[in-house]
Motif scaffolding. Structure first.
Motif, PDB file in Angstrom:
ATOM      1  N   ASN A 157       0.853  -1.542  -0.165  1.00  0.00           N
ATOM      2  CA  ASN A 157       0.085  -0.319  -0.002  1.00  0.00           C
ATOM      3  C   ASN A 157       0.757   1.843   0.104  1.00  0.00           C
ATOM      4  O   ASN A 157       2.402   1.339   0.654  1.00  0.00           O
ATOM      5  CB  ASN A 157      -0.862   0.375   1.285  1.00  0.00           C
ATOM      6  N   GLN A 158      -0.062   1.959  -0.747  1.00  0.00           N
ATOM      7  CA  GLN A 158       1.124   3.763  -1.011  1.00  0.00           C
ATOM      8  C   GLN A 158       0.722   3.872   0.652  1.00  0.00           C
ATOM      9  O   GLN A 158       2.376   4.844   0.995  1.00  0.00           O
ATOM     10  CB  GLN A 158       0.571   4.643  -1.420  1.00  0.00           C
ATOM     11  N   TYR A 159       0.126   4.335   1.200  1.00  0.00           N
ATOM     12  CA  TYR A 159      -0.004   4.891   2.697  1.00  0.00           C
ATOM     13  C   TYR A 159      -0.554   3.733   3.944  1.00  0.00           C
ATOM     14  O   TYR A 159      -0.811   2.445   3.165  1.00  0.00           O
ATOM     15  CB  TYR A 159      -0.974   6.190   2.551  1.00  0.00           C
ATOM     16  N   SER A 163      -4.542   3.500  -0.101  1.00  0.00           N
ATOM     17  CA  SER A 163      -4.022   4.637  -1.412  1.00  0.00           C
ATOM     18  C   SER A 163      -4.146   6.037  -1.038  1.00  0.00           C
ATOM     19  O   SER A 163      -3.771   6.859  -1.564  1.00  0.00           O
ATOM     20  CB  SER A 163      -4.724   4.129  -2.445  1.00  0.00           C
ATOM     21  N   TYR A 165      -3.285   9.593   1.521  1.00  0.00           N
ATOM     22  CA  TYR A 165      -2.455   9.331   2.920  1.00  0.00           C
ATOM     23  C   TYR A 165      -4.002   9.840   3.990  1.00  0.00           C
ATOM     24  O   TYR A 165      -5.127  10.305   3.265  1.00  0.00           O
ATOM     25  CB  TYR A 165      -2.053  11.756   2.755  1.00  0.00           C
ATOM     26  N   ASN A 193      10.558  -0.673   2.677  1.00  0.00           N
ATOM     27  CA  ASN A 193       8.837   0.039   2.429  1.00  0.00           C
ATOM     28  C   ASN A 193       8.167   1.663   3.106  1.00  0.00           C
ATOM     29  O   ASN A 193       8.251   2.152   3.181  1.00  0.00           O
ATOM     30  CB  ASN A 193       8.279  -1.093   1.995  1.00  0.00           C
ATOM     31  N   ARG A 196      10.484   4.332   2.612  1.00  0.00           N
ATOM     32  CA  ARG A 196       9.753   5.264   1.427  1.00  0.00           C
ATOM     33  C   ARG A 196       9.151   5.910   1.680  1.00  0.00           C
ATOM     34  O   ARG A 196       9.089   7.368   1.290  1.00  0.00           O
ATOM     35  CB  ARG A 196       9.426   4.240   0.556  1.00  0.00           C
ATOM     36  N   TRP A 197       7.920   5.143   2.287  1.00  0.00           N
ATOM     37  CA  TRP A 197       7.190   5.615   3.257  1.00  0.00           C
ATOM     38  C   TRP A 197       7.357   6.865   3.799  1.00  0.00           C
ATOM     39  O   TRP A 197       6.916   8.746   4.220  1.00  0.00           O
ATOM     40  CB  TRP A 197       5.865   4.930   4.002  1.00  0.00           C
ATOM     41  N   GLU A 200       8.769  10.411   1.782  1.00  0.00           N
ATOM     42  CA  GLU A 200       7.536  10.218   0.970  1.00  0.00           C
ATOM     43  C   GLU A 200       6.866  12.007   1.947  1.00  0.00           C
ATOM     44  O   GLU A 200       6.033  12.390   1.504  1.00  0.00           O
ATOM     45  CB  GLU A 200       6.861   9.177   1.164  1.00  0.00           C
TER      46      GLU A 200
END
Ligand code: GSH
Length: 254
Positions: A157-159, A163, A165, A193, A196-197, A200
């Motif tokens: 998952n990106q967040y 997906s 925030y 991972n 990365r988060w 970001e």
């Protein structure tokens, strides 16, 4: 206007980051937790657990009297509801976010706080430093496990909650970005991972502004005696110690 009873620490940053993200005006009311401000009668009325952050919203959602709130999880949920941002209204999506908010409140925050206590502060206060070894092992181990939980979630998952925030990211980042400092900077190699988060989220202007809010407050040069006095206030709190601090604050007219 929202008054934020605050000191620049990870739990405090959660609230200033959220307010910055929402574009809400706020006024910082310093709570010098090493100086004992958290025991003043006025603060205890807002936050009976003698912990900051807390807020007083003078123009609360739904109108009426100013609304006082303590516990950063409740504060972020309230600000999300008031602003209509960072917490979905769809039931399933909302609880996907809230489960991570509760996860942070019950897991990452307390475990990192305790790991930091045993690893870094304990040597200045423990009667017998050998007592620190098991505490350090236990809590650094838990933090390592929790970092793995986040890393696995963020690999898919990106967040944290999917997906988008959300307040799950806002409440977790102020602790998570400190993992390298707490354990070892090499920890990021194990959890790419998560790294990365962390990087970001760190790029967001509101995160930077919230992280810097009131940064001058904690920057006083302290003597060893002053450091010791602050440790006495903050650590090994018992009912008797807290009652004495409350009475001393009342006597000083605070
Ligand atoms: N679960 C609370 C934790 C708050 C907390 O532990 N705050 C610390 C500073 S980070 C504090 O106010 N300490 C004062 C004391 O120990 O007396 C929250 O997330 O709001």
């Amino acid at each position: 206007m929202i008054d934020v009873h605050y000191w620049p620490t990870p739990n405090g940053w959660k609230v200033t980051i959220m307010l910055e993200e929402c574009g809400m005006d706020y006024n910082i009311v310093p709570v010098d937790i090493g100086g004992g401000d958290q025991f003043s009668a006025k603060f205890l009325q807002i936050s009976p657990n003698n912990r900051m952050p807390a807020i007083v919203d003078n123009d609360p959602l739904g109108g009426g009297e100013p609304l006082a709130l303590f516990e950063s999880g409740a504060i972020l949920e309230y600000l999300a509801e008031k602003s209509g941002q960072f917490l979905p209204t769809n039931t399933a999506e909302k609880y996907k976010v809230l489960q991570w908010v509760h996860w942070q409140m019950a897991n990452l925050g307390p475990m990192m706080g305790n790991a930091n206590h045993f690893k870094n502060y304990g040597k200045n206060i423990a009667d017998d430093p050998s007592q620190l070894e098991y505490g350090t092992k236990r809590f650094v181990g838990e933090v390592d496990r929790l970092a793995g939980v986040m890393d696995a979630q963020l690999s898919a998952n990106q967040y944290l909650a999917g997906s988008s925030y959300s307040i799950a990211d806002i409440i977790t980042w102020p602790w998570a970005f400190l993992l390298g400092r707490l354990i070892d900077e090499k920890v990021w190699e194990t959890f790419p991972n998560l790294k990365r988060w962390v990087d970001e989220v760190a790029e967001r202007p509101a995160v930077q502004a919230g992280r810097n809010a009131g940064s001058e407050l904690g920057k006083k040069e302290l003597t060893e005696a002053q450091e010791k006095a602050r440790r006495e206030i903050l650590f090994n709190q018992t009912n008797d110690k807290v009652r004495a601090a409350r009475e001393a604050a009342a006597k000083a007219g605070a």
